[in-house]
Design an enzyme around this catalytic site. Structure first.
Site, PDB file in Angstrom:
ATOM      1  N   ASP A  13      -3.507   3.518  14.081  1.00 32.91           N
ATOM      2  CA  ASP A  13      -3.813   2.660  12.929  1.00 32.91           C
ATOM      3  C   ASP A  13      -2.642   1.707  12.667  1.00 32.91           C
ATOM      4  O   ASP A  13      -2.114   1.626  11.560  1.00 32.91           O
ATOM      5  CB  ASP A  13      -4.115   3.508  11.694  1.00 32.91           C
ATOM      6  CG  ASP A  13      -4.782   2.695  10.592  1.00 32.91           C
ATOM      7  OD1 ASP A  13      -4.742   3.128   9.429  1.00 32.91           O
ATOM      8  OD2 ASP A  13      -5.318   1.603  10.870  1.00 32.91           O
ATOM      9  N   GLY A  57      -5.271  10.061  -3.374  1.00 28.04           N
ATOM     10  CA  GLY A  57      -4.213  10.131  -4.389  1.00 28.04           C
ATOM     11  C   GLY A  57      -3.515   8.790  -4.551  1.00 28.04           C
ATOM     12  O   GLY A  57      -4.110   7.739  -4.354  1.00 28.04           O
ATOM     13  N   ILE A  64       2.886   2.416  -7.207  1.00 24.36           N
ATOM     14  CA  ILE A  64       2.972   1.269  -6.273  1.00 24.36           C
ATOM     15  C   ILE A  64       1.864   1.285  -5.226  1.00 24.36           C
ATOM     16  O   ILE A  64       1.802   0.392  -4.381  1.00 24.36           O
ATOM     17  CB  ILE A  64       4.356   1.226  -5.590  1.00 24.36           C
ATOM     18  CG1 ILE A  64       4.668   2.550  -4.880  1.00 24.36           C
ATOM     19  CG2 ILE A  64       5.429   0.844  -6.568  1.00 24.36           C
ATOM     20  CD1 ILE A  64       5.942   2.524  -4.053  1.00 24.36           C
TER      21      ILE A  64
END
Length: 1388
Positions: free
Chosen positions: A214, A104, A98
């Site tokens: 962030d 990764g 997903i």
């Protein structure tokens, strides 16, 4: 007689037993550290450490080390067993990928055993070690593991294998907020809800002492109920005591980054939690408007807008945003000194934007979310994008030749939320309780056992004598060990020098290979250039053939000429670089030879050192064997003493245990007393607090009553004031009359304005007529151009002469190419010769290595023989040394060792000589053996004497034992008395327990009293609330009475009625006048709107006519060129012209460029979309068509004037960071003047222009300071201008987009070229175009560059304004995402 040394305690050992009180408490502390999941040495960390060591050491090169091999043999099997028992990736079934990132991917998985669904994040260890400053996973793991907040995604498990880190997190099936915003038009009600949840989530992170840095919709996930949670904590940073962070790199996503974080990349990295509130402001703006507030196509544009946020922040006129929402966004998107939230989250919570009836801050998570995701199953992933399978090879760690420690940075990563290891079991609790009882029972023993210490003192003296002997033996051992260490350090230094030389050799070999590669690359380039020259020749020959039938334009020849010049220049540079490479290759080969000679010398030295090391190791073995024999004798003698001392040790242990039990019982007694006193203190404090709170509540009630009375008094005063107001009503009537007069004047003004509008309409009609006249004039110009065509035929004859000259130049260039070919062949020959030399050197090196291996094998065989012979000789020598003095033996050994050293050095010269020496040595050893046998018989005699002495010692010890038995009997009696004392202590303990129960009962009573007090407090608070509501109701009632109109009793009633009638009449007149005015205004407004629409239509028609005219001009130009070509063909056939005929001019077919290009479309904030257009470049215009049918119908979409072109260039990744990386080599940019554009309708918003004060002006450039995290090179020095984490300071021109190091400006270097674009930015536009391939992009750029006028176009003050202004969406209008129908809210 000296006593034999015991084998019991070593010198300096503690006298206390290992189970004493201090030791037990230390063990409990150690156990707590191991059990604590936050501790760096918890159980999982220790297992990780062992696992990592085995993984890092299990390689063939490292196993050569004996210690490593022994370690692996011991732990390898058990570690494999541990891996099998721990959690692993095979325990989960992968449903779907997903998400994917740089390190990764994220997988949707199902646990095989429990069938639960999770999101599993995989991080590649190789990728994280390859990139520096990538230890972000620790912060992410710790926050998700220990946050325990409903606003943070929870981590259930974290584990690892040799390639990946795995984080098993809760699955958020609602997807992220980017998905929600792309599927729905978010109303303000929804935005309020999600912003509130983000504020609470960030407050949870800030309360942990962290800053997120962030915050963006991508990191906001929705659970199955539609509520929000924060994710991705890789950029989080810990705050200091002042709540600030020090960081020198800009971290975050460009669109959401705050100005202070941007400034940090210059070195002033000092900011606080307010940077997260800036990102919340950007997020709120994006939800309400549909786009980020500082959006720009380039990274530099985005950063410049953020830095100039005071001017660049604006709201679209068509967006429905409330005043409170605008106020909140502006409060977030300001300077950090005045930003909302700087002084705490309460500032934000109190903002009026968040006021509503549906939820409040405390129950927001319990209320129904605006959008509840519709899920078909527990593995529904419809709210996530489909990720393509990654077919690329996964990179892993290479097999090391030395210890690297690739697994060490990940020790301690493993985590289990339900940690069952070392958990408190009932059996553990029972053993603890039994132990405590035993400790309590032996309290009084300590007092009576002090007398026994006197008896033990004599035994301790004997023990000390033995320890002194042990120390003397240890000192001898230490001396030998020091000598060995010195030899080892010498060897290590030589080995390090050898390694350094090997590194240098490898570097030079690498450089040699690099130069070789460059030479090959240059040769390939040369071949390509030759191919280009040949192709150019072929093209020339084709052109000659074509000229027999028809004349072709001269521009092709000129272009070929330029290409030839360029190829010649490239060939010259290639030949220079080849010469340089030859020189460097020769130098590197010399350096390699020198290094090889140095390497040989060092290898010889290494051999010498190895032989020396072997000798020393043999000596060490001999010494160890001697030591072992001494130890055997010692142990044999001390066994008897140990038997005798066993009972004494037992008594000592009993004594120490008694002391420990006593100390523990005393400690427990003190602790209970302290606890009792603390409880009494708490009780008294609670009573004081309760009385104080009651007093405070009573005082507040009294204050409220006083305020209530005061308000009543004020209301009475207001009633009096109301009566005086009635008198002032007559004055209000006069004011109404004045207002009527003002309304009439306003009416006259509006009528004047309407007259002016009618005048403007008539002027516009005149303009329309003028435009029609211009069209007629253009048609006349068309006829004039037809006459010009005839004149152009005369110019063709002149071009024929020029062509002959170009052919002569071509011949000269072919000769030069041939010479270059010859030089290239010579270079190749020299290169081959060098390669052969290199091969020979490598062969010689291999032969030398083989010889060395053979010699090493022979040496090992000889050494084995020597060791076998020496073994027998050492056995006899050790027996002799036991009886002789140690000093004499050491001198003899030293002489023998020196002889052996000389013999081993002679062995290196010739192997045959070594064999002879070993044989003679064996004979001498046999003689020594015979002498030793004679001495052995003498030793046996002495041994018998020693045995007799030992028997006497045994008899003495038996007597001592009988005496000690008697003392033991007395001690047993004392022990009985002590047990009775322990029983008494147990009774005391029971009494203390009863007291403790009483104290606990008192505590529970206190708690009950506290609860009842809290209930009373709640009642008082309710009363307070009711009083306040009554008070507010009374105030409102009074205000209503104040505003209610009542007839005044005093004064003349008839006057009042008359005035009221007049007042009503005036009101009626006012109403009628207003109605008339509004009707007239509506009428005129309609007329004005109709006129404006008509003007807009007329201007659009005018633009379309102009565009069709431009397309017709290009068609005429094409037809004219074809006609010209036909005329030339007829002339050539009649005259019979040769190959040197003229070619066409710039406006003819060869200069005409056409094909399919794509224009950018803003479908999404995150990525570009592209729309294909058919583009034709004529001599004067660039025409864009939607399709080929539109081209045939002369219906262009957009037209650009070539005269208004400034610059054409290919783009880099930083120019279009939103585009796909694969598309960047095919994209190029056109810069042109605003007035040089005609277009049907506006699709791209114009970027607002910032203040010029933020730019650095130099040589016509307007530089913007920035940083590049993507691959970019400096266009001045061609060095790298980027870094993933710490990029160097850079500048980018906002006009021509040239990029360079900031150092060039600071050092005032003259290597920066002047700006190619000279224009006013307010009249300039840029356009991105996507070609079908990189070759096409290069063709378009090269052809368009030639079309750019040498002098920059001056902006025409009388020229028509850009059509964008007539039919565009205004600059500050929003571009919302394509919406779908809103789904109805569902209850969670």
């Amino acid at each position: 007689m000296s006593r034999p040394p015991p084998t019991g305690k070593m010198p300096g050992a503690p006298e206390t037993a290992p189970g004493d009180g201090a030791g037990a408490s230390r063990q409990r502390k150690l156990e707590a550290l191991i059990r604590d999941p936050r501790s760096p040495i918890n159980v999982e960390s220790l297992l990780d450490g062992l696992n990592s060591l085995v993984l890092d050491l299990d390689f063939p090169a490292l196993r050569k080390n004996k210690n490593i091999d022994n370690f692996l043999n011991r732990y390898e099997k058990i570690v494999k067993k541990i891996r099998g028992l721990q959690m692993k990736a095979e325990d989960y079934d992968v449903v779907k990928v997903i998400g994917r990132g740089a390190f990764g991917e994220v997988q949707l998985v199902r646990h095989k055993a429990s069938q639960k669904v999770y999101a599993m994040k995989l991080l590649s260890k190789f990728e994280m070690i390859k990139r520096s400053d990538s230890a972000f996973f620790w912060e992410e793991r710790d926050i998700m593991a220990f946050a325990n907040s409903p606003w943070v995604v929870q981590l259930f498990y974290a584990f690892q294998d040799d390639r990946y880190l795995y984080m098993v997190m809760e699955y958020m099936p609602g997807g992220d907020l980017v998905n929600l915003m792309s599927n729905y038009d978010v109303p303000e009600k929804w935005a309020k809800f999600y912003t509130a949840e983000v504020v609470l989530a960030l407050d949870a992170i800030h309360s942990m002492g962290l800053i997120h840095r962030d915050v963006k919709p991508d990191n906001m996930l929705l659970d199955k109920h539609g509520h929000l949670k924060l994710a991705d904590f890789g950029t989080c940073m810990k705050m200091d005591e002042t709540g600030m962070v020090h960081c020198d790199t800009a971290v975050g996503t460009p669109d959401y980054i705050s100005p202070e974080v941007l400034k940090s990349q210059g070195g002033d990295g000092f900011y606080g939690r307010e940077c997260d509130w800036w990102s919340v402001g950007v997020f709120l703006y994006e939800m309400l408007v549909g786009d980020t507030p500082f959006y720009a196509d380039s990274l530099v544009g985005t950063y410049s807008k953020i830095m100039d946020h005071k001017n660049s922040l604006c709201f679209p006129e068509d967006a429905e945003i409330s005043k409170h929402a605008k106020n909140l966004i502006c409060a977030f998107l300001t300077d950090r000194e005045v930003r909302l939230g700087r002084n705490g989250v309460e500032e934000i919570r109190q903002h009026p934007f968040f006021k509503n009836d549906q939820w409040h801050w405390d129950n927001i998570r319990e209320t129904a979310a605006p959008v509840v995701p519709e899920l078909s199953s527990d593995i529904d992933s419809s709210n996530f994008d489909d990720i393509e399978d990654d077919k690329g090879d996964v990179e892993t760690f290479p097999i090391p030749k030395a210890f690297v420690g690739n697994q060490l940075p990940f020790i301690g990563f493993t985590y289990y939320r339900e940690n069952l290891l070392l958990s408190d079991s009932p059996s553990c609790r029972e053993t603890d309780s039994i132990q405590s009882r035993k400790n309590e029972e032996s309290q009084e023993i300590q007092k009576k056992l002090y007398t026994l210490e006197e008896h033990l003192s004599n035994e301790m003296q004997a023990k000390e004598e033995l320890e002194q002997k042990c120390k003397s033996v240890n000192t001898r051992l230490e001396k030998t060990a020091k000598e060995l260490e010195e030899e080892i350090t010498l060897r290590k230094s030589v080995e390090s020098a050898l390694r350094q030389l090997e590194r240098e050799k490898a570097l030079l070999q690498h450089k040699n290979a690099e130069y070789q590669r460059k030479a090959d690359h240059e040769a390939d380039k040369k071949r390509n250039l030759e191919n280009d020259v040949n192709s150019l020749k072929d093209q020339l020959e084709d052109l000659k053939k074509r000229n027999q039938n028809s004349q072709i334009s001269t521009e092709k020849v000129n272009q070929l000429q330029r290409q030839l010049d360029e190829t010649n220049a490239l060939l010259r540079t290639e030949s220079d670089t080849a010469a340089r490479l030859r020189k460097t290759q020769a130098e590197s080969s010399k350096q390699i030879q020198q290094l090889e000679s140095n390497n040989r010398d060092l290898q010889d030295k290494n051999c010498l050192l190895e032989t020396a090391k072997l000798k020393l190791e043999k000596e060490f073995i001999n010494l160890q064997s001697a030591l072992e024999s001494e130890r055997r004798d010692r142990t044999h003698g001390s066994e008897i003493i140990n038997d005798l001392q066993g009972r004494i040790c037992g008594l000592e242990e009993d004594l120490k245990n008694g002391k420990i039990l006593l100390a523990k019982v005393e400690l427990e007694k003190r602790q209970l007393q302290e606890r009792f006193t603390d409880l009494e203190k708490e009780k008294s404090n609670m009573e004081i607090d309760m009385t104080y709170q009651l007093k405070v509540i009573q005082q507040s009630l009294e204050q409220e009553e006083a305020e209530h009375k005061a308000t009543k008094a004020r209301l009475a005063d207001k009633n009096k004031i109301y009566e005086s107001i009635e008198e002032a009503k007559s004055e209000a009537m006069k004011e109404m009359e004045k207002k009527l007069l003002e309304e009439r004047t306003l009416k006259q003004k509006v009528e004047n304005l309407l007259l002016e509008a009618e005048k403007r309409c008539s002027l516009l009609d005149c303009d329309l007529k003028q435009s029609q006249q211009k069209i007629n004039e253009l048609l006349k110009q068309k006829d004039v151009l037809n006459e010009d065509v005839r004149n152009l035929t005369l110019k063709i004859e002149q071009e024929t002469q020029k062509r002959c000259l170009t052919q002569n130049d071509l011949k000269m260039q072919t000769q030069q190419v041939n010479t270059l070919k010859m030089s290239e062949k010579q270079l190749k020959q020299e290169n081959n010769h060098l390669m052969e030399m290199k091969m020979n050197l490598e062969k010689q090196n291999a032969e030398l290595r083989k010889e060395r291996q053979d010699a090493d094998g022979q040496m090992k065989e000889l050494q084995d023989q020597l060791e076998a012979e020496q073994y027998f000789s050492t056995l006899y020598k050790t027996q002799v040394r036991e009886l002789k003095e140690e000093c004499e033996e050491k001198t003899k050994l030293g002489k023998e060792l020196q002889q052996k050293k000389q013999e081993l050095q002679d062995e290196r010269d010739s192997l045959a000589a070594q064999l002879e020496i070993t044989l003679t040595k064996a004979d001498s050893e046999q003689l020594a053996r015979s002498i030793a046998e004679e001495q052995y018989s003498d030793l046996e005699k002495e041994k018998i004497m020693k045995e007799l002495e030992i028997k006497e010692m045994m008899a003495r010890h038996k007597q001592e034992l009988t005496e000690k038995d008697a003392t033991i009997a007395s001690l047993e009696e004392t022990n009985r008395t002590l047990t009775s004392d322990v029983a008494n202590l147990a009774n005391e303990k029971e009494e203390l327990n009863n007291k403790l129960k009483d104290v606990q009962e008192q505590l529970s009573r206190l708690k009950d009293e506290e609860i009842s007090a809290a209930a009373i407090k709640a009642q008082f608070e309710k009363q307070l609330l009711t009083e306040r509501t009554l008070k507010t109701q009374a105030v409102n009632k009074l205000a209503e009475i104040m505003n209610r109109k009542e007839p005044v009793k005093r004064g003349n009633d008839t006057d009042v009625r008359r005035k009221e009638k007049e007042n009503r009449k005036l009101h009626m007149e006012l109403k009628s006048e207003r109605e008339k005015l509004t009707q007239q205004m509506i009428k005129y407004q309609k007329e004005l709107n109709e006129m404006q629409a008509q003007i807009a239509e007329e201007s659009q028609i005018r633009i379309e006519l102009q565009m069709t005219l431009d397309s017709k001009d290009s068609d005429i130009e094409q037809l004219r060129s074809q006609l010209q070509a036909l005329h030339i063909g007829l002339d050539s056939s009649s005259i019979g012209s040769g190959p040197g005929d003229a070619e066409a001019d710039d406006g003819f077919p060869e200069s005409r460029l056409e094909g399919w290009l794509s224009l950018p479309v803003r479908n999404n904030t995150k990525k570009f979309g592209w729309v294909k257009k058919y583009v034709i470049v004529s001599s004067k215009k660039i025409l864009f068509y939607d399709s080929e049918q539109d081209k045939e119908q002369s219906n262009p979409y957009m037209v650009l004037d070539i005269d208004k072109l400034f610059h054409v260039r290919p783009v880099t990744q930083t120019d279009v960071y939103r585009a796909d990386a694969k598309e960047i080599p095919r994209i190029f940019q056109i810069l042109y003047a605003n007035e040089g554009e005609s277009k049907k309708e506006q699709e791209f918003p114009v970027e607002p222009v910032g203040e010029k004060s933020n730019y650095i002006c130099h040589k016509g450039h307007e530089f913007i300071p920035t940083l590049y995290h993507f691959p970019t090179n400096c266009e001045a020095c061609m060095k790298p201008l980027w870094h993933m984490f710490k990029p160097p300071p850079a500048l980018e021109c906002r006009r021509c987009h040239i990029k360079c190091h900031k150092d060039h400006m600071d050092k005032k270097e003259e290597i920066i070229a002047p700006c190619k674009v000279y224009y006013d930015i307010s009249t300039a536009k840029n356009l991105l175009l996507l070609a079908n391939s990189t070759e096409e992009q290069q063709k378009w750029v090269s052809r368009l560059v030639k079309k750019i006028p040498k002098k920059p176009p001056a902006p025409d003050p009388f020229a028509r304004s850009s059509p964008r202004t007539s039919m565009k969406i205004q600059q500050n209008q929003s571009i919302r995402r394509p919406s779908r129908q809103l789904a109805p809210n569902k209850p969670s």
